[in-house]
Design an enzyme around this catalytic site. Sequence first.
Site, PDB file in Angstrom:
ATOM      1  CE  LYS A  19     -12.253  12.015 -14.032  1.00 31.63           C
ATOM      2  NZ  LYS A  19     -13.332  10.988 -13.983  1.00 31.63           N
TER       3      LYS A  19
HETATM    4  O1  LIG Z   1     -14.329   9.964 -11.797  1.00 31.38           O
HETATM    5  C1  LIG Z   1     -14.802   8.898 -11.773  1.00 31.38           C
HETATM    6  C2  LIG Z   1     -14.103   7.648 -12.029  1.00 31.38           C
HETATM    7  O2  LIG Z   1     -13.621   7.659 -13.317  1.00 31.38           O
HETATM    8  C3  LIG Z   1     -15.035   6.511 -11.735  1.00 31.38           C
HETATM    9  O3  LIG Z   1     -15.545   6.695 -10.487  1.00 31.38           O
HETATM   10  C4  LIG Z   1     -14.398   5.149 -11.880  1.00 31.38           C
HETATM   11  O4  LIG Z   1     -15.200   4.181 -11.301  1.00 31.38           O
HETATM   12  P1  LIG Z   1     -15.101   2.602 -11.550  1.00 31.38           P
HETATM   13  O5  LIG Z   1     -13.998   2.080 -10.717  1.00 31.38           O
HETATM   14  O6  LIG Z   1     -16.413   2.083 -11.146  1.00 31.38           O
HETATM   15  O7  LIG Z   1     -14.802   2.450 -13.007  1.00 31.38           O
END
Ligand SMILES: O=C[C@H](O)[C@H](O)COP(=O)(O)O
Length: 937
Positions: free
Chosen positions: A141
């Site tokens: 990522k």
């Molecule tokens: O890849 C996933 C993201 O990091 C995650 O969905 C973030 O979600 P949040 O806004 O609930 O922290």
Amino acid sequence: MPSTNTVLALADLGQSVWLDTLSRGLLEGGELARLIALGVTGVTSNPTIFEKAIAQGHDYDADIAALVEEGKGVQEIYDALTLEDVRRAADLLRPVYDRSDGRDGYASLEVSPLLAYDTAGTIQEARRLFYSLGRPNVMIKVPATAAGIPAIRDLIADGINVNVTLIFSRHTYRAVMEAYLEGLERRRSQGQAIDRVASVASFFVSRVDTLVDRLLAERGASQDLAGRAAVANAKLAYRDFRAVFASPRFQALAAAGAMIQRPLWASTGTKNPAYSDLLYVDNLIGPDTINTLPLPTLEALLDHGHPARTLDADLDEAARTLDRLEAAGIDLEAVAAQLLDEGVDQFAASYHALIRALGLQRSRVAHRLQADRYNLGSYEPAFRETLRRFAEEEVVSRLYRKDPALWSADPAVQAQVAGALGWLDVPAWSRQHLPAIRALARDLQREGYTDVVLMGMGGSSLVSDVLAHSFPDGALRLTVLDSTDPGWIRALAARLDPARTLFIVASKSGTTTEALAFYRYFWQRVRDAGLDPGPHFVAITDPGTPLEAEAGRQNFRRVFLNPVDIGGRYSALSLFGVVPGTLMGVDMEGLLGRAEEMRERCRLPDPATNPGVLLGVAMGVLARAGRDKVTLAFPSRMGIMADWIEQLLAESTGKNGTGFVPVAHEPLADPADYGDDRLFVTYRWLGHPDPDLESHLAALEALGHPVIRLTIADRYGLGAEFYRWEVATALGGRILGINAFDQPNVQESKDNTARMLAALAEEGQLPVPHPHASDALMTATVGYPPVPSGTRLTVTDALAHLLRLVQPGDYVALMAYLAPTAEHWSALEQLREVILRRWRVATTVGFGPRFLHSTGQLHKGGSDHGVFLQLVTPPAPEAPAVPGQPYDFASLITAQGLGDFEALTHHHRRVLRLTLTGDPTVGLAELARTVAALPLS
Ligand SMILES: O=C[C@H](O)[C@H](O)COP(=O)(O)O
Ligand SMILES: O=P(O)(O)OC[C@H]1O[C@](O)(CO)[C@@H](O)[C@@H]1O
């Protein structure tokens, strides 16, 4: 046949469901395998997810302990744990990957959020993670920041699978798709296969509503727009996606086997409980997409989801929603920019919290593996007896009740001591100030600052020295200015760019001559550079000091007011340490956390298990038995801490004819050369053994010398050590029967200096005494004991006159009023070594005027075991002036040397003053030769 569950029903509609969490528990309890069996086809993680998994439970404890035992550092432990989880998740997903021919079945791991603004660093880290995972079905990522986008392109070109994270805006999303296409094109033009390069674009949803709803409420806009921005934004992004991947440009790549970069709806857990728990699921269903769901949302989907294609329905309505938002004054691009900044900050905060938690755990395991060891030999019975007495007298609970009677029965002394115990509770107090200081740090970085200069003396500056040396990797460079040497000041001024430098004037009293002289000089420099000086200056001081008033008058950027009940040398964990540390970029929360843990251990009522009490009692008992030379035989990583401890011990206890004599940085000598006046204290730094030092200490132990071995796990442990030594010094002082919170003999040298400077102003010259001897390299002035008037001496005679008086149990102090350079230090070290070897006494070295605020108190107020060699140079011509004062820095440092020489002589301390008239390094080398040839009487 209709699908048996809603996850599979979404798959029928072209949407994959991934799991937006990962932990050891999910892997080991079989939950992830069960969800994969239900149709989940991928896993995403992020720093917050790992922080929850690792720092807030015990599933990883055994692994962490094993890694600590292997000597791994915190970063390595973090790496090992996260890589292992992602590896295991990828292995569980491998059948999905194979079955879908590489279209699905991925586990994602995020690069460190600290690299979010660093393209090259991101590329390097993503490569490292991808290749260490060593599996085709992992994605790395990378955030969609301005620095992240080119990294994404290059990584795709490298053939690394990328999950682009933190996308909030359609504008950014288009740049992300462009980076993907460019990466594939570059790869293809290099003749490499593109059919196995996978990428997804994580478009964040719920966070958009959270911020937009708040802005709508603030603007008093119509509430029917609430909870609608995120889905509308995502729908239009989907339309953009469709267009890009239908373009001939992508079709050409697809013909070579390229996969589309699917949008992945992230942040899909509903945050506002007033909304449907499937708001960001039911409304975002469509082909070629992924939705990654936290566990509760996944359960809700399985329980009551509505599988129907919604993503490309009502697009006009979505566009109208965005128009209405715009009309209501909501700029979605600005919202996205804010969310991106906050997203990076939040992930960085989670990452730091996890690193801190791991650090704490590592240090606990380290202390279990390698407990502090007190080998006090024949002093053990007296040590145990005093510990017992401390228990009986309830010393620990009285300490934390701040009972001044621990140090004196005199009501006047008690009143002063009662007002000097604030350091006992300061870590928690300091923690509250971190957010404001961090905000200042961020502003400075944004404004392009590169340097912070801390100007102060003794306790107000030594903690900064420790931090600057121990954390050289800070975002801003921290330099400590605590020398009045004119050449040193000039060199510092030449190196700094005033436009990019913040100056911190640190003085508890707000009256310290040196600190104010530095302030005046650099204020003038900034002004001479054509700048408004105020924004470049910050003060740390007590409320109500002249410095606070001056800072107000001159519009300093900030004034940090410290609690009045904390003396200079006990101030490391107060704003005096926390402000410079935070500004240079040290995670002070981590350091304070360790201090707080040490505080808990120092509150243990049983002295035998209390680290502060053990150390204080050992030093106290041994000093009373004649072993008052607390020899800090530290490994190099702890070296700088010895300077801070030296000040704490010397200024706190060196009074009323007693005190601990700290011996810092002394070269190791033959074990037979040490007298029976020593106590050795060392540190074992986890993962960094020092076999030479250890064998030296073992040899000393074999000769009956007492040795204390303390343990430190990493540099954040310095926070704990500041606290431990403060408690130990205060309680050791109790055993010596002194008030550990005043410095009665420092004033005398200061008064003398002031008198000298007044004489300079009136008579045009400093009252420098006539030397008794001189040669080509130096002159010598005898202080005490005096020589009969008319005696004709050589410099060698003068040295012999001083050194023949050295007795066992003495210490020889070299006090050098020179620039604190490495060259001078090593010349002084050679001289010190000769004295240590030949006279077999402890030796100390201090640069003036710094040591006046450290060992200076002990020299005059402690036991009469000091033999003092003052080393000065003639006042430098054309030294920088101290603005607003009738003297320059050369006169100041000369007056300081003279003032102290007079004070020592007045106290009948054995003292000789040598003025090095030529190159000081040459003079010192010659001096070492002369001393080496003196007869030993
Ligand atoms: O890849 C996933 C993201 O990091 C995650 O969905 C973030 O979600 P949040 O806004 O609930 O922290
Ligand atoms: O913080 P201030 O008041 O400038 O004092 C600096 C140093 O001078 C002393 O008061 C005296 O040496 C120290 O105790 C102290 O750390």
